[in-house]
Design a protein around this motif. Structure first.
Motif, PDB file in Angstrom:
ATOM      1  N   GLU A 127      -0.912 -15.484  -9.717  1.00  0.00           N
ATOM      2  CA  GLU A 127      -2.178 -14.826 -10.059  1.00  0.00           C
ATOM      3  C   GLU A 127      -2.370 -13.564  -9.231  1.00  0.00           C
ATOM      4  O   GLU A 127      -2.186 -13.570  -8.017  1.00  0.00           O
ATOM      5  CB  GLU A 127      -3.340 -15.781  -9.810  1.00  0.00           C
ATOM      6  N   VAL A 129      -5.292 -10.342  -8.942  1.00  0.00           N
ATOM      7  CA  VAL A 129      -6.587  -9.823  -9.378  1.00  0.00           C
ATOM      8  C   VAL A 129      -6.463  -8.307  -9.488  1.00  0.00           C
ATOM      9  O   VAL A 129      -6.136  -7.622  -8.513  1.00  0.00           O
ATOM     10  CB  VAL A 129      -7.720 -10.216  -8.402  1.00  0.00           C
ATOM     11  N   LYS A 134      -8.359 -11.658 -13.408  1.00  0.00           N
ATOM     12  CA  LYS A 134      -7.220 -12.451 -12.946  1.00  0.00           C
ATOM     13  C   LYS A 134      -6.141 -12.383 -14.017  1.00  0.00           C
ATOM     14  O   LYS A 134      -6.394 -12.707 -15.181  1.00  0.00           O
ATOM     15  CB  LYS A 134      -7.643 -13.888 -12.688  1.00  0.00           C
TER      16      LYS A 134
END
Length: 170
Positions: A127, A129, A134
């Motif tokens: 993941e 950001v 996300k």
């Protein structure tokens, strides 16, 4: 498309909408924006943009690299098993951070000696950001520290530690 093609124009990179828009001077879209930092204009300045992403809770300043590309060896293609071409979009991270991720997250998939040209490893970051969204997973290709600490950072408005390319922008 390289940085010279984008220079002195105003663009909207609408990844969710799958659009790239050339904007008229002064025409700014409504909605959320993220800071996109460019060096001060000058005869020798490069037009490389810098954005901040977050990985594993840490903010990282990276080159916004729409052209980040790698070519994978057959063994790496087999390990990925995604049926995609050997030449593909990627993202890059300097060795010190890449190696820290490898140690801190043994569950993150590594493909060793994946890149045809350099023999560099890949890591699958679950993941990232980007602009408050996300995204992931994102594949990063390992680069020697000087590639960013010395070379790319010298062309930017502030130091960068990697590059976010198509593997994270898709």
């Amino acid at each position: 498309l390289g940085q010279d093609w984008f220079r002195r124009r105003t663009w909207t990179f609408d990844y969710p909408g799958k659009r790239l828009l050339l904007r008229a001077a002064g025409d700014l879209p409504s909605g959320p924006r993220i800071p996109f930092h460019l060096p001060k204009p000058g005869p020798e300045s490069a037009a490389f943009g810098r954005i901040t992403i977050e990985i594993d809770g840490a903010p990282l300043d990276v080159l916004f690299d729409t052209g980040a590309t790698t070519e994978l060896v057959p063994g790496a293609l087999a390990a990925l098993g995604d049926g995609r071409a050997s030449r593909r979009a990627t993202s890059f991270m300097k060795a010190a951070i890449f190696d820290r991720w490898r140690t801190s997250h043994p569950d993150w998939k590594i493909v060793s000696k994946a890149e045809a040209r350099s023999g560099a490893d890949l890591i699958r970051v679950p993941e990232v950001v980007v602009a408050g969204r996300k995204v992931g997973p994102v594949w990063f290709t390992r680069r020697p520290d000087p590639a960013f600490d010395e070379f790319m950072s010298s062309l930017m408005d502030a130091p960068v530690v990697g590059a976010l390319g198509g593997s994270g922008l898709r």
